[in-house]
Design an enzyme around this catalytic site. Structure first.
Site, short mmCIF file in Angstrom:
data_model
loop_
_atom_site.label_atom_id
_atom_site.label_comp_id
_atom_site.label_asym_id
_atom_site.label_seq_id
_atom_site.Cartn_x
_atom_site.Cartn_y
_atom_site.Cartn_z
N HIS A 124 0.86 -1.18 0.00
CA HIS A 124 0.00 0.00 0.00
C HIS A 124 0.90 1.24 0.00
CE1 HIS A 124 -2.80 2.96 1.83
NE2 HIS A 124 -3.77 2.16 1.46
N ASP A 201 2.93 -4.82 8.02
CA ASP A 201 1.75 -3.97 7.87
C ASP A 201 0.51 -4.86 7.97
OD1 ASP A 201 -0.38 -2.47 7.04
OD2 ASP A 201 0.48 -1.88 5.10
N GLN A 204 -4.58 -5.00 6.70
CA GLN A 204 -5.58 -5.87 6.08
C GLN A 204 -5.69 -7.22 6.75
OE1 GLN A 204 -7.91 -5.15 3.94
NE2 GLN A 204 -7.19 -3.08 3.66
N LYS A 227 -10.54 -0.54 10.36
CA LYS A 227 -10.71 -1.75 9.54
C LYS A 227 -10.99 -2.95 10.43
CE LYS A 227 -7.36 -0.07 6.21
NZ LYS A 227 -7.88 0.26 4.89
N CYS A 365 -4.77 2.53 -3.70
CA CYS A 365 -3.49 2.95 -3.10
C CYS A 365 -2.38 1.93 -3.30
CB CYS A 365 -3.64 3.27 -1.61
SG CYS A 365 -4.69 4.68 -1.28
N1 PMP Z 1 -1.71 -0.69 4.61
C1 PMP Z 1 -2.66 -1.39 3.99
C2 PMP Z 1 -2.36 -2.75 3.46
C3 PMP Z 1 -3.94 -0.84 3.87
O1 PMP Z 1 -4.90 -1.54 3.24
C4 PMP Z 1 -4.20 0.44 4.39
C5 PMP Z 1 -5.57 1.09 4.25
N2 PMP Z 1 -6.17 0.94 3.00
C6 PMP Z 1 -3.17 1.11 5.03
C7 PMP Z 1 -1.94 0.52 5.13
C8 PMP Z 1 -3.36 2.47 5.61
O2 PMP Z 1 -4.32 2.48 6.62
P1 PMP Z 1 -4.94 3.83 7.13
O3 PMP Z 1 -5.40 4.59 5.94
O4 PMP Z 1 -6.07 3.40 7.99
O5 PMP Z 1 -3.87 4.55 7.90
#
Ligand code: PMP
Length: 408
Positions: A124, A201, A204, A227, A365
């Protein structure tokens, strides 16, 4: 067999009873943000209506009670992720802030020109850009491991990219775009064999898998509350105490200091060192309520329901002519990225929305990942344990209708 009672679970989520565009809401955008159970909503309401005060500095009753609730939330988080100690869990704004915190503090203190950070192409942007900022600031180099056509990390290639300059491995536990679950424990062990710390990370993975940071042996683990059925604006940075304790401060301000003087300021230890200013007290308490709720459902039941949804949705979507699924990893979280030949993903999203079906469209993203697949984006249906086969049927019916409308 775990008890799967989706009808009962759905009653816990008031928003699922909504109608959108005259149709029952079909919420399949859980990877972007999950919905909130009453247990969380009511806990936050109780906090603000009965318990709120600023924490840590007060001698009065409410301040002490709020401090107790905030620190109890930290204990809940630590227990949930099986951290050795609560002070290893730092409350942040989300996964994004947690990664930026590590990049700015550990990164600035430990990385030098020519050092390498090993990422994967499925990261991401939140696990790319903070490191890129160090690239320009410190002259470090990002090294990017490839994935197969099925969207699985090529582990041999990944391992070959580890070299004497590799100082950090950062990767997603599960991909938000492909669903791929990376064999984190194995990769962490391999990195550690080279003496390299690993940031995982878990944005997910945390909503789908039972996470045990000690079993994984990751050095840092990051996730977002929203999430995980909790509030927005709260997340967690877990770090091994020894590592976190050696990191310089992140933001400066109140609560993170021992004593401030113009002749020199001293800092507090973990976890306060990384929580400058008034934190998101209600968010932390709401997140703890969410984790308690998830535990009341139970990971075996969640896994059973999600495995059924993923298998069913995959089989149903495959029937649709011209539909391609991206992400065919053997181990996936419950999400499906797809395109339909000749139809722009945005049109898919808009048409589904007119039927009350919420999916995400675009690059999610992960632009470098889609570049790898020669795409600019996809439509993505992502499931939670409260979704049903009937909702997948509604998705399939709507997609078939759309195909007829758009294609000859
Ligand atoms: N890493 C991953 C794999 C994600 O899916 C996301 C959110 N889409 C993030 C990081 C970032 O999370 P946040 O926008 O809640 O800070």
């Amino acid at each position: 067999h775990p008890e799967v009672d989706v009808a009962a679970w759905r009653k816990d989520f008031p928003i699922l009873a909504r109608e959108v565009n005259g149709k029952p809401l079909v919420y399949l955008d859980n990877a972007a943000s999950a919905q909130k159970p009453l247990a969380v909503i009511e806990r936050i309401e109780r906090y603000y209506s009965q318990e709120h005060a600023n924490i840590h500095r007060g001698v009065h009753f409410l301040s002490q009670e709020a401090t107790g609730a905030y620190e109890a939330a930290r204990e809940t988080v630590a227990r949930y992720f099986n951290a050795a100690e609560a002070r290893e869990c730092i409350f942040t704004r989300g996964a994004t802030e947690a990664i930026n915190l590590v990049a700015s503090t550990w990164g600035e203190a430990n990385l030098h020109t020519g050092d390498e950070i090993l990422l994967t192409v499925m990261e991401h942007h939140a696990n790319i850009v903070p490191w890129q900022l160090l690239e320009s600031r410190l002259g470090v180099k990002l090294v990017v491991a490839p994935v197969s056509d099925a969207g699985e990390l090529l582990i041999d290639e990944w391992e070959k990219l580890i070299g004497p300059r590799t100082k950090l491995v950062a990767l997603c536990h599960a991909s938000n775009s492909l669903g791929t679950i990376n064999p984190a424990k194995e990769l962490i062990a391999k990195a550690h064999a080279h003496g390299i710390p690993v940031l995982l990370d878990g944005a997910q993975s945390s909503a789908h898998l039972k996470i045990d940071v000690r079993d994984l042996d990751c050095d840092w683990f990051v996730c977002s509350g929203h999430k995980l059925f909790g509030p927005t604006g709260i997340g967690v940075l877990y770090g091994k105490a020894e590592l976190l304790g050696a990191m310089p401060p992140y933001q400066g301000g109140g609560d993170m200091i021992e004593r401030v003087s113009f002749s020199g300021t001293t800092f507090r230890g973990l976890p306060e060192l990384f929580e400058a200013g008034t934190p998101n007290i209600a968010g932390a308490i709401g997140l703890a309520a969410a984790l308690d709720y998830v535990e009341s459902i139970g990971h075996p039941a969640i896994a059973a329901q999600e495995a059924d949804l993923l298998a069913y949705a995959t089989a149903q979507l495959e029937q649709i002519e011209g539909l391609t699924i991206y992400g065919r990893a053997a181990r996936k979280v419950a999400l499906i990225s797809f395109n339909i030949a000749g139809i722009h993903p945005n049109d898919i999203g808009t048409m589904l929305d007119s039927d009350g079906i919420a999916v995400r469209t675009g690059h999610h993203c992960t632009m470098p990942l889609w570049e790898r697949f020669g795409l600019t984006g996809t439509a993505r249906a992502s499931f939670a344990f409260y979704n049903t086969r009937q909702e997948i049927d509604a998705l399939v019916a709507s997609l078939n209708k759309l195909r007829k409308l758009f294609l000859p």
